[in-house]
Design a protein around this motif. Structure first.
Motif, PDB file in Angstrom:
ATOM      1  N   ARG A  73       8.425 -45.075   3.912  1.00 13.49           N
ATOM      2  CA  ARG A  73       9.710 -44.994   4.062  1.00 13.49           C
ATOM      3  C   ARG A  73      10.364 -43.596   4.189  1.00 13.49           C
ATOM      4  N   SER A  74       9.588 -42.648   3.651  1.00 12.94           N
ATOM      5  CA  SER A  74       9.943 -41.199   3.785  1.00 12.94           C
ATOM      6  C   SER A  74      10.060 -40.657   5.360  1.00 12.94           C
ATOM      7  N   PHE A  75       9.819 -41.419   6.235  1.00 11.41           N
ATOM      8  CA  PHE A  75      10.230 -40.962   7.381  1.00 11.41           C
ATOM      9  C   PHE A  75      11.338 -41.633   8.104  1.00 11.41           C
ATOM     10  N   GLY A  76      12.068 -41.112   8.983  1.00  8.38           N
ATOM     11  CA  GLY A  76      13.210 -41.499   9.742  1.00  8.38           C
ATOM     12  C   GLY A  76      13.494 -42.993  10.353  1.00  8.38           C
ATOM     13  N   SER A  77      11.990 -43.237  10.906  1.00  5.61           N
ATOM     14  CA  SER A  77      11.816 -44.323  11.594  1.00  5.61           C
ATOM     15  C   SER A  77      10.358 -44.737  11.554  1.00  5.61           C
ATOM     16  N   GLU A  78      10.073 -45.769  12.107  1.00  7.88           N
ATOM     17  CA  GLU A  78       8.881 -46.429  12.031  1.00  7.88           C
ATOM     18  C   GLU A  78       7.776 -45.818  12.985  1.00  7.88           C
ATOM     19  N   GLY A  79       8.441 -45.168  14.279  1.00  5.97           N
ATOM     20  CA  GLY A  79       7.890 -44.528  15.173  1.00  5.97           C
ATOM     21  C   GLY A  79       7.236 -43.118  14.629  1.00  5.97           C
ATOM     22  N   GLU A  80       8.213 -42.363  13.876  1.00 11.05           N
ATOM     23  CA  GLU A  80       7.937 -41.285  13.299  1.00 11.05           C
ATOM     24  C   GLU A  80       6.597 -41.132  12.342  1.00 11.05           C
ATOM     25  N   SER A  81       6.764 -42.442  11.478  1.00  3.09           N
ATOM     26  CA  SER A  81       5.327 -42.623  10.473  1.00  3.09           C
ATOM     27  C   SER A  81       4.108 -42.888  11.546  1.00  3.09           C
ATOM     28  N   LEU A  82       4.470 -43.691  12.736  1.00  2.10           N
ATOM     29  CA  LEU A  82       3.074 -43.942  13.615  1.00  2.10           C
ATOM     30  C   LEU A  82       2.721 -42.627  14.269  1.00  2.10           C
ATOM     31  N   GLU A  83       3.772 -41.817  14.568  1.00  2.02           N
ATOM     32  CA  GLU A  83       3.073 -40.535  15.194  1.00  2.02           C
ATOM     33  C   GLU A  83       2.562 -39.574  14.188  1.00  2.02           C
ATOM     34  N   PHE A  84       3.057 -39.502  12.815  1.00  5.28           N
ATOM     35  CA  PHE A  84       2.328 -38.710  11.948  1.00  5.28           C
ATOM     36  C   PHE A  84       0.992 -39.317  11.616  1.00  5.28           C
ATOM     37  N   PHE A  85       0.940 -40.487  11.446  1.00  7.46           N
ATOM     38  CA  PHE A  85      -0.606 -41.161  11.362  1.00  7.46           C
ATOM     39  C   PHE A  85      -1.465 -40.884  12.445  1.00  7.46           C
ATOM     40  N   ARG A  86      -0.980 -40.989  13.748  1.00  4.48           N
ATOM     41  CA  ARG A  86      -1.773 -40.630  14.871  1.00  4.48           C
ATOM     42  C   ARG A  86      -2.287 -39.371  14.925  1.00  4.48           C
ATOM     43  N   GLN A  87      -1.248 -38.457  14.653  1.00  5.97           N
ATOM     44  CA  GLN A  87      -1.477 -36.829  14.680  1.00  5.97           C
ATOM     45  C   GLN A  87      -2.681 -36.542  13.606  1.00  5.97           C
ATOM     46  N   ALA A  88      -2.370 -37.263  12.560  1.00  2.06           N
ATOM     47  CA  ALA A  88      -3.565 -36.931  11.466  1.00  2.06           C
ATOM     48  C   ALA A  88      -4.941 -37.468  11.923  1.00  2.06           C
ATOM     49  N   GLN A  89      -4.805 -38.499  12.479  1.00  2.00           N
ATOM     50  CA  GLN A  89      -6.148 -39.036  13.083  1.00  2.00           C
ATOM     51  C   GLN A  89      -6.737 -38.258  14.052  1.00  2.00           C
ATOM     52  N   MET A 113       2.987 -31.059  11.440  1.00  2.00           N
ATOM     53  CA  MET A 113       4.107 -32.088  10.890  1.00  2.00           C
ATOM     54  C   MET A 113       4.465 -31.905   9.529  1.00  2.00           C
ATOM     55  N   LYS A 114       5.688 -31.908   8.894  1.00  2.00           N
ATOM     56  CA  LYS A 114       5.811 -31.874   7.575  1.00  2.00           C
ATOM     57  C   LYS A 114       6.695 -33.091   7.158  1.00  2.00           C
ATOM     58  N   ILE A 115       6.594 -33.698   6.049  1.00  2.00           N
ATOM     59  CA  ILE A 115       7.367 -34.686   5.395  1.00  2.00           C
ATOM     60  C   ILE A 115       7.324 -34.354   3.983  1.00  2.00           C
ATOM     61  N   THR A 116       8.894 -34.765   3.291  1.00  2.00           N
ATOM     62  CA  THR A 116       9.012 -34.624   2.134  1.00  2.00           C
ATOM     63  C   THR A 116       9.037 -35.933   1.448  1.00  2.00           C
ATOM     64  N   THR A 117       8.447 -36.380   0.292  1.00  2.00           N
ATOM     65  CA  THR A 117       8.266 -37.696  -0.124  1.00  2.00           C
ATOM     66  C   THR A 117       8.461 -37.563  -1.572  1.00  2.00           C
ATOM     67  N   ASN A 118       8.754 -38.871  -2.038  1.00  2.00           N
ATOM     68  CA  ASN A 118       8.709 -38.902  -3.680  1.00  2.00           C
ATOM     69  C   ASN A 118       7.924 -40.303  -3.965  1.00  2.00           C
ATOM     70  N   ILE A 119       6.827 -39.773  -4.754  1.00  2.00           N
ATOM     71  CA  ILE A 119       5.831 -40.924  -5.146  1.00  2.00           C
ATOM     72  C   ILE A 119       6.415 -41.482  -6.480  1.00  2.00           C
ATOM     73  N   GLU A 150       8.418 -35.816  -6.519  1.00  2.00           N
ATOM     74  CA  GLU A 150       8.880 -35.391  -5.093  1.00  2.00           C
ATOM     75  C   GLU A 150       7.769 -34.195  -4.653  1.00  2.00           C
ATOM     76  N   ARG A 151       7.330 -34.585  -3.538  1.00  2.00           N
ATOM     77  CA  ARG A 151       6.435 -33.283  -2.929  1.00  2.00           C
ATOM     78  C   ARG A 151       6.198 -33.342  -1.594  1.00  2.00           C
ATOM     79  N   THR A 152       6.030 -32.312  -0.912  1.00  2.00           N
ATOM     80  CA  THR A 152       5.980 -31.776   0.486  1.00  2.00           C
ATOM     81  C   THR A 152       4.484 -31.947   1.039  1.00  2.00           C
ATOM     82  N   VAL A 153       4.387 -32.863   2.132  1.00  2.00           N
ATOM     83  CA  VAL A 153       2.994 -32.932   2.724  1.00  2.00           C
ATOM     84  C   VAL A 153       3.047 -32.340   4.195  1.00  2.00           C
TER      85      VAL A 153
END
Length: 166
Positions: A142-158, A1-7, A91-94
Motif C-alpha cells: 500500500r506504500s506504493f503509488g500503484s501495483e506496478g510500482e510495488s512489482l517493480e520494487f520487488f523485481r528490482q530487489a530480486q 529505489m526508495k520508499i517511505t512506509t508506516n508499519i 514510519e521508516r524509509t527503505v
C-alpha cells in the motif's frame, strides 16, 4: 529505489502469520506442537484408565483448544504493542540499490549488503526482504503509488540479489 512506509501492528501481525506458515523452521515447530499436544493429552487420559474413544476425543478437542489458544495468545501479544513501538512499528524509509538494502526510522538505521540477504518474497499485501531465517524488512504494498510500482520494487530487489549471487 526508495520508499517511505508506516508499519502498523496489523502489518507486524501479518508478518508473524506469514513467517509462521511459510518459514520451514517455524512451520515445522508449529506443526509438531499441533500434533504433539493432542497425542500427549490422549496418552495422559489413557493412563487414567479412561476409555480409548473418550481419551482420543478429549485429546483431540483439548489439543485443538491449546493450539487455538497459543495462536490467539501470539496475536494478542503482537496487537498489544503500542502504536509507537520504536524500531518495530512506525514510519521508516527503505531504500534498495546495487549495494544493498538500507532502512532508517526514528530510532535506528540498518543496512545489509545483498550478500547478507537470504531472499526476497512477496504475498498479496507485502514484500519481505529476509536478512535472516526469520528476520525480514516488511514493506507493505500500500506504500506504493500503484501495483506496478510495488512489482517493480520487488523485481528490482530480486535482480540485485540475483546479481550478487552470480
Amino acid at each position: 529505489m526508495k520508499i517511505t512506509t508506516n508499519i502498523t501492528r496489523s502489518d507486524y501481525w501479518d508478518y508473524n502469520k506469514y513467517a509462521l506458515f511459510n518459514i520451514p523452521k517455524l512451520r515445522n515447530r508449529f506443526m509438531i506442537s499441533n500434533i504433539s499436544v493432542p497425542v500427549v493429552l490422549t496418552i495422559l487420559l489413557l493412563l487414567f484408565k479412561l476409555p480409548f474413544v473418550f481419551s482420543l476425543c478429549w485429546g483431540i478437542f483439548g489439543g485443538g483448544l491449546a493450539c487455538v489458544f497459543s495462536y490467539l495468545n501470539m496475536k494478542k501479544r503482537v496487537m498489544s504493542y503500542p502504536d509507537s513501538k520504536e524500531g518495530i512499528l512506525g514510519e521508516r524509509t527503505v531504500e534498495i540499490n546495487e549495494i544493498g538494502i538500507h532502512q532508517l526510522n526514528s530510532v535506528s538505521q540498518s543496512s545489509y549488503k545483498w550478500s547478507g540477504v537470504r531472499s526476497v518474497e512477496q504475498d498479496e499485501k507485502y514484500i519481505f526482504i529476509f536478512v535472516d531465517s526469520i528476520m525480514a524488512y516488511i514493506i507493505p504494498k500500500r506504500s506504493f503509488g500503484s501495483e506496478g510500482e510495488s512489482l517493480e520494487f520487488f523485481r528490482q530487489a530480486q535482480r540485485y540479489l540475483d546479481n550478487c549471487s552470480s
